[in-house]
Design a protein around this motif. Structure first.
Motif, PDB file in Angstrom:
ATOM      1  N   MET A   3       0.855  -1.243  -0.045  1.00 20.10           N
ATOM      2  CA  MET A   3      -0.089  -0.122   0.022  1.00 20.10           C
ATOM      3  C   MET A   3       0.949   1.192  -0.056  1.00 20.10           C
ATOM      4  N   THR A  19      -0.193  -1.889  -7.379  1.00 20.71           N
ATOM      5  CA  THR A  19      -1.278  -1.266  -6.750  1.00 20.71           C
ATOM      6  C   THR A  19      -1.342   0.203  -7.344  1.00 20.71           C
ATOM      7  N   ALA A  52      -4.367  -2.224  -2.969  1.00 22.75           N
ATOM      8  CA  ALA A  52      -5.090  -2.703  -3.972  1.00 22.75           C
ATOM      9  C   ALA A  52      -5.454  -1.637  -5.039  1.00 22.75           C
ATOM     10  N   THR A  53      -6.695  -1.412  -5.248  1.00 21.11           N
ATOM     11  CA  THR A  53      -7.305  -0.041  -6.073  1.00 21.11           C
ATOM     12  C   THR A  53      -7.079   1.301  -5.354  1.00 21.11           C
ATOM     13  N   ALA A  70      -9.403   3.180  -4.851  1.00 27.93           N
ATOM     14  CA  ALA A  70     -10.559   3.391  -3.894  1.00 27.93           C
ATOM     15  C   ALA A  70     -10.474   2.467  -2.685  1.00 27.93           C
ATOM     16  N   GLU A  71      -9.936   1.217  -2.970  1.00 27.53           N
ATOM     17  CA  GLU A  71      -9.815   0.347  -1.701  1.00 27.53           C
ATOM     18  C   GLU A  71      -8.688   0.884  -0.870  1.00 27.53           C
ATOM     19  N   ASN A  72      -7.717   1.540  -1.450  1.00 22.83           N
ATOM     20  CA  ASN A  72      -6.557   2.167  -0.471  1.00 22.83           C
ATOM     21  C   ASN A  72      -6.951   3.133   0.242  1.00 22.83           C
ATOM     22  N   GLU A  79     -10.191   3.728   1.227  1.00 20.76           N
ATOM     23  CA  GLU A  79     -11.015   3.065   2.423  1.00 20.76           C
ATOM     24  C   GLU A  79     -10.133   2.813   3.477  1.00 20.76           C
ATOM     25  N   ARG A  80      -9.107   1.882   3.329  1.00 24.60           N
ATOM     26  CA  ARG A  80      -8.097   1.683   4.424  1.00 24.60           C
ATOM     27  C   ARG A  80      -7.309   2.607   4.960  1.00 24.60           C
TER      28      ARG A  80
END
Length: 344
Positions: free
Chosen positions: A83, A112, A259-260, A262-264, A266-267
């Protein structure tokens, strides 16, 4: 090219000339690709890298900062799929009171999303380099989009993409922030080039840290130990750092994977909201490196870093790290409104 064909090292002036030809658009892609590949095969030197960095900084769009600032950036190409730790660490360090001018771009070969992709997914602006970076309030954090502030590098895209291997431009990337941060943390993926980056940083007159995770990460890692070089004007100090010595648990090989965009994002929001776990551990560790980079020695490294970890954790837990996002967005809205008021 004849010198490189004979595996002879180039001078700072020679690599600087090659870069000036490149950023001016005068270097054919085929010739540039050959030049970069030959340098890679021979093995780059400090002199050669310094020439590249100096020329790229001279060609960059100037960025004004009103006080000493920090950055954390890496060479990339580590293949870990991790990440965007440096971006999150920069935000947390800003929340802890550092002035951070983060320099980065989009993912090129990474598995990523890149730092600029994460910044946009978090709703933050890719800063206009002409705006002064003031070191208070929202000005504690600014993201500089590399293609905007290093526009000449667009002429190297085809050659680099065609080669498909790391080149001296990858090594130069964390050193060419036009804000010229006094206290950078530089991550290096290639274990054989860590000292070269440390010596180049020293030649630039900076005080900072150069790090390499033994798992291949171009950051301080929590899955293994890390090699650390403490760079000062008159000295280079090397050490091996184990985060478990400071109570951070060892992370698993997939715990830091990204990841993507958007997923990054969120994390990232979860970490900034206080969620604990391996990702937070890696973020606060690297944020701590940013906090202490300008004032640490080999003998007090672990003690100072432990204090930096506490500051980073406090920035998250009291909400000041998350507030950096809101402050930075509001700052851009205010600047845009002011620009509209004065435009003809």
């Amino acid at each position: 090219m004849s010198a490189l064909a004979e595996r002879r090292d180039l001078s700072t002036e020679e690599t600087g000339w090659a870069v000036r030809e490149t950023v001016a658009g005068r270097a054919p892609a085929v010739a540039l690709a050959g030049f970069l590949a030959a340098l890679r095969v021979k093995g780059e030197t400090v002199e050669e890298l310094f020439g590249v960095v100096e020329a790229l900084l001279a060609a960059a769009i100037p960025v004004r900062v009103d006080r000493p600032c920090h950055d954390i950036a890496g060479t990339g190409g580590d293949g870990t799929g991790a990440m965007n730790l440096s971006t999150l660490a920069a935000i947390v360090a800003a929340g802890a009171g550092c002035t951070v001018v983060k320099h980065g771009g989009r993912a090129a070969s990474s598995q990523t999303a890149g730092s600029a992709d994460l910044i946009e997914a978090l709703g933050l602006p890719l800063a206009n380099s002409a705006e002064p970076c003031r070191g208070a309030g929202a000005g504690r954090f600014r993201y500089l989009f590399a293609p905007e502030v290093n526009p000449g590098l667009r002429h190297a895209v085809d050659a680099r993409r065609g080669l498909g291997i790391p080149t001296i431009f990858n090594l130069a990337a964390p050193l060419i922030n036009p804000a010229r941060p006094e206290h950078p943390v530089i991550g290096v993926a290639d274990a054989g080039r860590v000292r070269m980056l440390a010596e180049t940083l020293q030649r630039l007159g900076r005080r900072g840290l150069v790090v390499h995770g033994h798992d291949g990460l171009d950051k301080l890692t929590t899955t293994d130990v890390s090699e650390v070089w403490i760079v000062r004007e008159d000295s280079l100090q090397q050490l091996v750092f184990d985060p478990t010595a400071l109570g951070l648990p060892r992370a698993g090989p997939t715990d830091l994977r990204g990841a993507t965009a958007a997923e990054n994002a969120e994390r990232a929001r979860a970490v900034l909201s206080g969620r604990r776990g391996p990702l937070r551990d890696a973020v606060v560790l690297n944020a701590a490196a940013v906090i202490v980079a300008g004032d640490v020695t080999r003998t007090d490294f672990e003690t100072r870093l432990e204090g930096g970890i506490r500051q980073a954790e406090e920035a998250i837990d009291r909400g000041s790290a998350a507030a950096v996002l809101d402050d930075t967005r509001e700052d851009r809205v205010r600047r845009d409104r002011q620009a509209g008021e004065v435009s003809p």
